[in-house]
Design a protein around this motif. Structure first.
Motif: not given
Length: 98
Positions: A34-41
């Motif tokens: 996977d790739t690390f996503p942007p901040c969920p908030q």
């Protein structure tokens, strides 16, 4: 200054399946590849660290949230705080996300 080698950034590839926490304390289960996503908030680029990572007394807090030490004591810390000594003994200790 200590070099941080286990701090991952948005869009980096996940090399180890597991639970990760972003700099504001949001946890996500991620799979290798996977790739690390942007901040969920916030939706902005962020940093991620494996939840099993340990921090030492005096290290700077890079992810807000609740932490637990080797003796099972829990504290709430914010970005920029420093990891404290053990509240019970006053000795240096290790901390990890609760």
């Amino acid at each position: 200054m200590k070099t941080v080698i286990d701090l991952h950034r948005t869009h980096d590839e996940v090399m180890e399946t597991g639970s990760y926490v972003c700099e504001v304390g949001e946890k996500r289960q991620l799979q290798r590849g996977d790739t690390f996503p942007p901040c969920p908030q916030t939706g902005r680029d962020t940093t991620w660290r494996h939840t099993k990572h340990k921090h030492q007394t005096g290290d700077k807090v890079t992810e807000a949230g609740q932490y637990i030490n080797d003796d099972g004591e829990k504290i709430q810390l914010n970005i920029g705080d420093k990891f404290p000594s053990c509240p019970r003994t006053g000795s240096n200790t290790s901390w990890m996300h609760a």
